[in-house]
Design an enzyme around this catalytic site. Structure first.
Site, PDB file in Angstrom:
ATOM      1  N   ARG A 101       0.057   7.677  -2.729  1.00  0.00           N
ATOM      2  CA  ARG A 101       0.584   8.756  -1.877  1.00  0.00           C
ATOM      3  C   ARG A 101       2.046   9.053  -2.188  1.00  0.00           C
ATOM      4  NH1 ARG A 101      -0.943   6.068   3.403  1.00  0.00           N
ATOM      5  NH2 ARG A 101      -1.482   4.391   1.959  1.00  0.00           N
ATOM      6  N   ASP A 108       0.835  -1.213   0.000  1.00  0.00           N
ATOM      7  CA  ASP A 108       0.000   0.000   0.000  1.00  0.00           C
ATOM      8  C   ASP A 108       0.866   1.258   0.000  1.00  0.00           C
ATOM      9  OD1 ASP A 108      -2.320   1.437  -0.016  1.00  0.00           O
ATOM     10  OD2 ASP A 108      -2.724   1.227   2.127  1.00  0.00           O
ATOM     11  N   ASN A 156       1.284   3.416  -2.959  1.00  0.00           N
ATOM     12  CA  ASN A 156       1.820   3.861  -4.260  1.00  0.00           C
ATOM     13  C   ASN A 156       1.295   5.248  -4.638  1.00  0.00           C
ATOM     14  OD1 ASN A 156       2.971   1.366  -4.413  1.00  0.00           O
ATOM     15  ND2 ASN A 156       1.614   0.563  -5.998  1.00  0.00           N
ATOM     16  N   GLU A 203       1.822 -13.419  12.194  1.00  0.00           N
ATOM     17  CA  GLU A 203       2.303 -12.247  12.924  1.00  0.00           C
ATOM     18  C   GLU A 203       2.065 -11.037  12.029  1.00  0.00           C
ATOM     19  OE1 GLU A 203       3.693 -12.072  16.028  1.00  0.00           O
ATOM     20  OE2 GLU A 203       3.159 -14.189  16.220  1.00  0.00           O
ATOM     21  N   GLU A 224     -11.958  -5.218  -4.930  1.00  0.00           N
ATOM     22  CA  GLU A 224     -12.535  -3.864  -4.811  1.00  0.00           C
ATOM     23  C   GLU A 224     -11.831  -2.849  -5.722  1.00  0.00           C
ATOM     24  OE1 GLU A 224     -11.555  -5.665  -1.979  1.00  0.00           O
ATOM     25  OE2 GLU A 224     -13.595  -6.416  -1.741  1.00  0.00           O
ATOM     26  N   LEU A 240      11.581 -20.322  -4.563  1.00  0.00           N
ATOM     27  CA  LEU A 240      10.604 -19.419  -3.931  1.00  0.00           C
ATOM     28  C   LEU A 240       9.287 -19.563  -4.669  1.00  0.00           C
ATOM     29  CD1 LEU A 240       9.943 -16.882  -2.058  1.00  0.00           C
ATOM     30  CD2 LEU A 240      10.531 -15.502  -4.047  1.00  0.00           C
ATOM     31  N   HIS A 265       2.646   3.314  -8.986  1.00  0.00           N
ATOM     32  CA  HIS A 265       2.520   1.872  -9.290  1.00  0.00           C
ATOM     33  C   HIS A 265       3.756   1.391 -10.057  1.00  0.00           C
ATOM     34  CE1 HIS A 265      -1.425   2.029  -7.688  1.00  0.00           C
ATOM     35  NE2 HIS A 265      -1.994   2.635  -8.699  1.00  0.00           N
TER      36      HIS A 265
HETATM   37  C1  FPP Z   1      -1.856   0.095  -3.449  1.00  0.00           C
HETATM   38  O1  FPP Z   1      -1.427   1.441  -3.391  1.00  0.00           O
HETATM   39  C2  FPP Z   1      -1.285  -0.608  -4.600  1.00  0.00           C
HETATM   40  C3  FPP Z   1      -1.999  -1.185  -5.616  1.00  0.00           C
HETATM   41  C4  FPP Z   1      -3.472  -1.203  -5.682  1.00  0.00           C
HETATM   42  C5  FPP Z   1      -1.331  -1.824  -6.764  1.00  0.00           C
HETATM   43  C6  FPP Z   1      -0.087  -2.608  -6.461  1.00  0.00           C
HETATM   44  C7  FPP Z   1       0.621  -2.844  -7.728  1.00  0.00           C
HETATM   45  C8  FPP Z   1       1.954  -2.824  -7.893  1.00  0.00           C
HETATM   46  C9  FPP Z   1       2.939  -2.625  -6.798  1.00  0.00           C
HETATM   47  C10 FPP Z   1       2.435  -2.988  -9.269  1.00  0.00           C
HETATM   48  C11 FPP Z   1       3.109  -4.208  -9.673  1.00  0.00           C
HETATM   49  C12 FPP Z   1       2.772  -5.494  -9.090  1.00  0.00           C
HETATM   50  C13 FPP Z   1       3.200  -6.670  -9.612  1.00  0.00           C
HETATM   51  C14 FPP Z   1       2.966  -7.938  -8.872  1.00  0.00           C
HETATM   52  C15 FPP Z   1       3.892  -6.748 -10.920  1.00  0.00           C
HETATM   53  P1  FPP Z   1      -2.526   2.580  -3.488  1.00  0.00           P
HETATM   54  O2  FPP Z   1      -2.718   2.930  -4.913  1.00  0.00           O
HETATM   55  O3  FPP Z   1      -3.767   2.159  -2.773  1.00  0.00           O
HETATM   56  O4  FPP Z   1      -1.800   3.752  -2.720  1.00  0.00           O
HETATM   57  P2  FPP Z   1      -2.478   4.881  -1.831  1.00  0.00           P
HETATM   58  O5  FPP Z   1      -3.084   4.197  -0.642  1.00  0.00           O
HETATM   59  O6  FPP Z   1      -1.314   5.744  -1.442  1.00  0.00           O
HETATM   60  O7  FPP Z   1      -3.473   5.588  -2.690  1.00  0.00           O
END
Ligand code: FPP
Length: 262
Positions: free
Chosen positions: A30, A26, A28, A213, A73, A137, A43
């Protein structure tokens, strides 16, 4: 009075390294906003953290890594952001799979993949087939996944088995039920990490994380590098896992050095 049964601790080989780590990536959006960039830049940068965490997992001997990439969601986000996330998954699959394969990483996608664009489904199937025999892995990417969805699809399939007369409802226990969840062949998460400052589970691996944990950090996902991940793993190594037992019971079955650190 109930007589004491022998104490058996599940999971976790040396008590210091989690066998299975699950992560909510979480922060990205911000991270990007703080830099005056569009959310999608966050992202893109987040892919680098995925790479760092995969590599560190291999180095530290984590056997299973489950990443929450796209929740059930997340479809409600602006269409443009959803599209860019899909493109990012496709391009990350294209650019990373060979390297994952060379590092003997097995890739698997969990979630309802039928909702994804055909091209993405095709890429996923190819990547899974290519890496199927790898065992260093297990990398599980949760996409269009929700913990409640997982429990519900297991219940639905079990009910169908019962209706067909192949299962007696009386014989359904936790072990049988678990066998219908998304990754029945792998042990449950030992460590559940969430970056980005929020302290909630957000419908991620709910059933399977019953004894995980929890580790929450304010670090935003794109800034979550090898060192930050290493700190989470070290923190885990200092915890005592009790699985509902007392501290004394745990220490009597496992030496202090294995289960109760720090
Ligand atoms: C949450 O941050 C993140 C996501 C919904 C997307 C995660 C995707 C990646 C890290 C890209 C690549 C992944 C792979 C496996 C190739 P947010 O957008 O909710 O951030 P915020 O809470 O700051 O708005």
């Amino acid at each position: 009075m109930k007589t004491a049964t022998p104490v058996v601790l599940p999971s976790d080989p040396d008590g210091r390294t989690p066998r299975h780590v699950a992560i909510i990536m979480d922060g990205n959006g911000r991270w990007a906003k703080q830099r005056g960039l569009p959310r999608t830049a966050g992202h893109r940068e987040g892919v680098k953290s995925v790479r760092a965490v995969v590599e560190e997992s291999v180095r530290r001997g984590v056997q299973i890594l489950t990443l929450f990439a796209f929740s059930s969601e997340n479809w409600q986000r602006p269409r443009s952001e959803v599209n860019i996330l899909m493109e990012l998954f496709i391009s990350a699959l294209r650019s990373e799979v060979r390297r994952l394969h060379e590092s003997q990483v097995r890739l698997r996608v969990i979630g309802e993949r039928a909702a994804f664009p055909e091209k993405l489904q095709h890429r996923i199937a190819e990547a899974e087939a290519l890496t199927a025999e790898n065992s260093r892995l297990n990398l599980q990417v949760a996409a269009n996944y929700g913990g409640r969805w997982d429990i519900m699809q297991a219940a639905r399939r079990l009910a169908a088995e019962a209706r067909a007369g192949r299962i007696d409802p009386e014989e359904i226990d936790e072990a049988l039920f678990s066998g219908y969840l998304s990754f029945p062949d792998l042990p449950e998460p030992d460590l559940f990490i969430r970056t980005g400052g929020e302290q909630r589970l957000s419908n991620f691996v709910l059933w399977q994380s019953a004894y995980a944990e929890l580790y929450f950090t304010d670090t935003l996902w794109p800034a979550f590098d090898e060192a930050a991940y290493g700190q989470a793993l070290d923190d885990y190594g200092r915890r005592q896992r009790r699985f509902g037992l007392t501290g004394d019971q745990v220490e009597s079955v496992a030496p202090v050095s294995r289960y109760a650190r720090g």
